[in-house]
Motif scaffolding. Structure first.
Motif, PDB file in Angstrom:
ATOM      1  N   TYR A 132       9.871  10.631   9.832  1.00 45.47           N
ATOM      2  CA  TYR A 132       9.629   9.192  10.023  1.00 45.47           C
ATOM      3  C   TYR A 132       8.509   8.980  11.043  1.00 45.47           C
ATOM      4  CZ  TYR A 132      11.401   4.326   9.639  1.00 45.47           C
ATOM      5  OH  TYR A 132      11.567   2.982   9.366  1.00 45.47           O
ATOM      6  N   ALA A 133       8.527   9.763  12.107  1.00 40.95           N
ATOM      7  CA  ALA A 133       7.478   9.658  13.136  1.00 40.95           C
ATOM      8  C   ALA A 133       6.101   9.973  12.545  1.00 40.95           C
ATOM      9  CB  ALA A 133       7.785  10.593  14.299  1.00 40.95           C
ATOM     10  N   GLU A 134       6.052  10.901  11.598  1.00 35.99           N
ATOM     11  CA  GLU A 134       4.783  11.218  10.929  1.00 35.99           C
ATOM     12  C   GLU A 134       4.319  10.046  10.068  1.00 35.99           C
ATOM     13  OE1 GLU A 134       4.902  14.988   8.861  1.00 35.99           O
ATOM     14  OE2 GLU A 134       6.045  15.910  10.490  1.00 35.99           O
ATOM     15  N   PHE A 135       5.272   9.419   9.352  1.00 33.62           N
ATOM     16  CA  PHE A 135       4.949   8.227   8.554  1.00 33.62           C
ATOM     17  C   PHE A 135       4.378   7.135   9.465  1.00 33.62           C
ATOM     18  CE2 PHE A 135       7.812   8.395   4.502  1.00 33.62           C
ATOM     19  CZ  PHE A 135       7.419   9.698   4.259  1.00 33.62           C
ATOM     20  N   ILE A 136       5.066   6.921  10.602  1.00 37.35           N
ATOM     21  CA  ILE A 136       4.624   5.908  11.569  1.00 37.35           C
ATOM     22  C   ILE A 136       3.203   6.207  12.017  1.00 37.35           C
ATOM     23  CG2 ILE A 136       4.987   5.008  13.917  1.00 37.35           C
ATOM     24  CD1 ILE A 136       8.033   5.504  13.426  1.00 37.35           C
ATOM     25  N   ASN A 137       2.934   7.484  12.299  1.00 35.51           N
ATOM     26  CA  ASN A 137       1.602   7.828  12.802  1.00 35.51           C
ATOM     27  C   ASN A 137       0.511   7.576  11.774  1.00 35.51           C
ATOM     28  OD1 ASN A 137       0.234   8.818  15.185  1.00 35.51           O
ATOM     29  ND2 ASN A 137      -0.465  10.477  13.858  1.00 35.51           N
ATOM     30  N   LYS A 138       0.799   7.857  10.513  1.00 39.61           N
ATOM     31  CA  LYS A 138      -0.181   7.571   9.454  1.00 39.61           C
ATOM     32  C   LYS A 138      -0.483   6.075   9.411  1.00 39.61           C
ATOM     33  CE  LYS A 138      -1.266  10.291   6.249  1.00 39.61           C
ATOM     34  NZ  LYS A 138      -2.445  11.154   6.035  1.00 39.61           N
ATOM     35  N   ALA A 139       0.578   5.265   9.542  1.00 43.24           N
ATOM     36  CA  ALA A 139       0.403   3.809   9.522  1.00 43.24           C
ATOM     37  C   ALA A 139      -0.354   3.335  10.761  1.00 43.24           C
ATOM     38  CB  ALA A 139       1.763   3.115   9.438  1.00 43.24           C
ATOM     39  N   VAL A 140      -0.072   3.916  11.914  1.00 49.19           N
ATOM     40  CA  VAL A 140      -0.760   3.551  13.161  1.00 49.19           C
ATOM     41  C   VAL A 140      -2.248   3.905  13.065  1.00 49.19           C
ATOM     42  CG1 VAL A 140      -0.975   4.128  15.629  1.00 49.19           C
ATOM     43  CG2 VAL A 140       1.277   3.645  14.653  1.00 49.19           C
ATOM     44  N   GLU A 182       0.852  -1.194   0.000  1.00 46.41           N
ATOM     45  CA  GLU A 182       0.000   0.000   0.000  1.00 46.41           C
ATOM     46  C   GLU A 182       0.884   1.238   0.000  1.00 46.41           C
ATOM     47  OE1 GLU A 182      -4.136   1.302   2.289  1.00 46.41           O
ATOM     48  OE2 GLU A 182      -3.011  -0.456   2.941  1.00 46.41           O
ATOM     49  N   ILE A 183       0.488   2.239  -0.767  1.00 52.27           N
ATOM     50  CA  ILE A 183       1.216   3.500  -0.805  1.00 52.27           C
ATOM     51  C   ILE A 183       0.382   4.568  -0.083  1.00 52.27           C
ATOM     52  CG2 ILE A 183       2.127   5.341  -2.273  1.00 52.27           C
ATOM     53  CD1 ILE A 183       2.558   3.180  -4.449  1.00 52.27           C
ATOM     54  N   PHE A 184       1.024   5.243   0.854  1.00 52.63           N
ATOM     55  CA  PHE A 184       0.365   6.328   1.587  1.00 52.63           C
ATOM     56  C   PHE A 184       0.863   7.675   1.078  1.00 52.63           C
ATOM     57  CE2 PHE A 184      -0.311   2.816   4.329  1.00 52.63           C
ATOM     58  CZ  PHE A 184      -1.383   3.131   5.150  1.00 52.63           C
ATOM     59  N   HIS A 185      -0.011   8.646   1.066  1.00 50.78           N
ATOM     60  CA  HIS A 185       0.379  10.010   0.700  1.00 50.78           C
ATOM     61  C   HIS A 185       0.350  10.866   1.963  1.00 50.78           C
ATOM     62  CE1 HIS A 185       0.153   9.224  -3.634  1.00 50.78           C
ATOM     63  NE2 HIS A 185      -0.800   8.383  -3.293  1.00 50.78           N
ATOM     64  N   HIS A 186       1.449  11.552   2.197  1.00 43.79           N
ATOM     65  CA  HIS A 186       1.535  12.429   3.372  1.00 43.79           C
ATOM     66  C   HIS A 186       2.215  13.724   2.941  1.00 43.79           C
ATOM     67  CE1 HIS A 186       2.018  13.888   7.391  1.00 43.79           C
ATOM     68  NE2 HIS A 186       3.335  13.915   7.284  1.00 43.79           N
ATOM     69  N   ASN A 187       1.441  14.804   2.868  1.00 43.79           N
ATOM     70  CA  ASN A 187       1.925  16.073   2.305  1.00 43.79           C
ATOM     71  C   ASN A 187       2.521  15.799   0.927  1.00 43.79           C
ATOM     72  OD1 ASN A 187       1.072  17.308   4.658  1.00 43.79           O
ATOM     73  ND2 ASN A 187       3.062  17.128   5.650  1.00 43.79           N
ATOM     74  N   GLU A 188       3.794  16.157   0.703  1.00 41.99           N
ATOM     75  CA  GLU A 188       4.366  15.909  -0.631  1.00 41.99           C
ATOM     76  C   GLU A 188       5.037  14.542  -0.713  1.00 41.99           C
ATOM     77  OE1 GLU A 188       7.803  18.015   1.537  1.00 41.99           O
ATOM     78  OE2 GLU A 188       5.629  17.811   1.694  1.00 41.99           O
ATOM     79  N   HIS A 189       4.929  13.761   0.350  1.00 43.11           N
ATOM     80  CA  HIS A 189       5.642  12.477   0.419  1.00 43.11           C
ATOM     81  C   HIS A 189       4.731  11.296   0.095  1.00 43.11           C
ATOM     82  CE1 HIS A 189       8.897  14.642   2.421  1.00 43.11           C
ATOM     83  NE2 HIS A 189       7.979  15.187   3.189  1.00 43.11           N
ATOM     84  N   GLU A 190       5.377  10.222  -0.382  1.00 43.05           N
ATOM     85  CA  GLU A 190       4.705   8.938  -0.516  1.00 43.05           C
ATOM     86  C   GLU A 190       5.514   7.923   0.272  1.00 43.05           C
ATOM     87  OE1 GLU A 190       4.461   7.830  -4.601  1.00 43.05           O
ATOM     88  OE2 GLU A 190       2.830   9.225  -5.045  1.00 43.05           O
ATOM     89  N   PHE A 191       4.829   7.037   0.994  1.00 45.28           N
ATOM     90  CA  PHE A 191       5.587   5.975   1.634  1.00 45.28           C
ATOM     91  C   PHE A 191       4.894   4.633   1.476  1.00 45.28           C
ATOM     92  CE2 PHE A 191       2.948   7.428   5.172  1.00 45.28           C
ATOM     93  CZ  PHE A 191       2.651   6.276   5.893  1.00 45.28           C
ATOM     94  N   GLN A 192       5.714   3.600   1.509  1.00 43.23           N
ATOM     95  CA  GLN A 192       5.295   2.250   1.155  1.00 43.23           C
ATOM     96  C   GLN A 192       5.155   1.375   2.397  1.00 43.23           C
ATOM     97  OE1 GLN A 192       5.220   1.178  -2.352  1.00 43.23           O
ATOM     98  NE2 GLN A 192       4.150  -0.606  -1.535  1.00 43.23           N
ATOM     99  N   THR A 193       4.089   0.572   2.420  1.00 42.26           N
ATOM    100  CA  THR A 193       3.962  -0.449   3.469  1.00 42.26           C
ATOM    101  C   THR A 193       3.773  -1.820   2.823  1.00 42.26           C
ATOM    102  OG1 THR A 193       1.550  -0.258   3.681  1.00 42.26           O
ATOM    103  CG2 THR A 193       2.889   1.168   5.093  1.00 42.26           C
ATOM    104  N   TYR A 194       4.142  -2.861   3.588  1.00 44.41           N
ATOM    105  CA  TYR A 194       4.026  -4.256   3.148  1.00 44.41           C
ATOM    106  C   TYR A 194       3.320  -5.018   4.267  1.00 44.41           C
ATOM    107  CZ  TYR A 194       8.043  -2.460   0.513  1.00 44.41           C
ATOM    108  OH  TYR A 194       8.885  -1.681  -0.243  1.00 44.41           O
TER     109      TYR A 194
END
Length: 284
Positions: free
Chosen positions: A130-138, A61-73
């Protein structure tokens, strides 16, 4: 020291000398370059076409956070969810040896790619992001367990400090640094930067994140934690000093500390993983 390490050592020293020179003629440029070197990983990228085997049979899954994208598995399992947070110049595949131990519990396991690592976007890595990415995933997955390695562990600690009331009930921290100041000192030492560079680099952090280096301390953050914690650190860790793990454990009231020997920074070991599993699933 091998040939490759020797070359890298010489290269770093040369870069350090150049930054030291710039600190006299163009301090702003020197601060910019030294921060860029500190925050831009050289390894850890992944492409969709050449994913490691362990990540291939997962739900991505790809998450969008502001101008960033991050990947989860995600490795599907039962309703208990575990979030895995890797460290510097790595990616979600670093958990390959950990997964079989956690999967015995039947849990659903989610691994995240850090900023500028794996398949996540960006060039710059920093713990606040990174903490923001973690929070989106949480917020999305509602894990009750979070496990972080190295600077990923530091990001977990910072996340818990910023967002204490989430679904997370237990945290495992492996080989994690406590103080940002320690990382900066190591970096300054590695490049042999001069005394003029220290305030320049520190000001860069203050301007970038609006906090002083001494305020970014896992030891301080953990003093207010109420969730259960397991901190493990190896006596022979040459990347993050053993004392860093001790610092985090010293103020975390509801935690236990495991000192390992001979595992280095990677912390992969069947006996250790059994202790992690016992902590997560055997306690009442």
């Amino acid at each position: 020291m091998g040939f490759k390490e020797g070359i890298r050592f010489i290269t770093l020293k040369s870069v350090g000398q150049y930054i030291n020179f710039l600190s006299y003629v163009n301090p702003e440029k020197a601060a910019q370059l030294s921060y860029a070197l500190f925050s831009q990983p050289r390894e850890g990228r992944l492409t969709k076409e050449s994913l490691p085997q362990v990540l291939k049979n997962t739900r991505t899954e790809i998450f969008h956070h502001n101008e960033h994208e991050f990947q989860t598995y995600t490795w599907e399992g039962n309703e208990t969810k575990i979030l895995l947070v890797h460290g510097w110049e790595s990616n979600a595949a670093r958990w390959q040896k950990t997964l079989p131990h956690l999967q015995k519990s039947g849990s659903t396991i989610i691994a995240i790619d850090a900023p500028a690592h794996g398949q996540s976007s960006g060039k710059e890595f920093n713990v606040p992001l990174y903490a923001e990415f973690i929070n989106k995933a949480v917020e999305k997955y509602h894990p009750t367990i979070i496990i972080g390695h190295s600077i990923g562990g530091a990001a977990c600690v910072y996340h818990q400090h910023l967002y204490p009331g989430t679904s997370i009930k237990k945290m495992v921290i492996l080989g994690a640094p406590s103080d940002l100041q320690t990382l900066i000192n190591n970096y300054i030492s590695m490049l042999s930067l001069n005394d003029k560079m220290i305030p320049l680099l520190e000001n860069r952090f203050i301007n970038r994140f609006n906090f002083k280096l001494e305020d970014f301390s896992g030891k301080k953050f953990a003093s207010n934690f109420t969730i259960k914690g397991l901190i493990a650190h190896d006596i022979d860790d040459t990347v993050v000093a053993f004392e860093e793990g001790e610092k985090i454990a010293s103020t975390w009231k509801n935690s236990q500390f495991i000192a390992t020997n001979g595992l280095g920074h990677g912390m992969h070991n069947d006996e250790l993983y059994q202790k992690v599993v016992d902590f997560l699933f055997s306690e009442v």
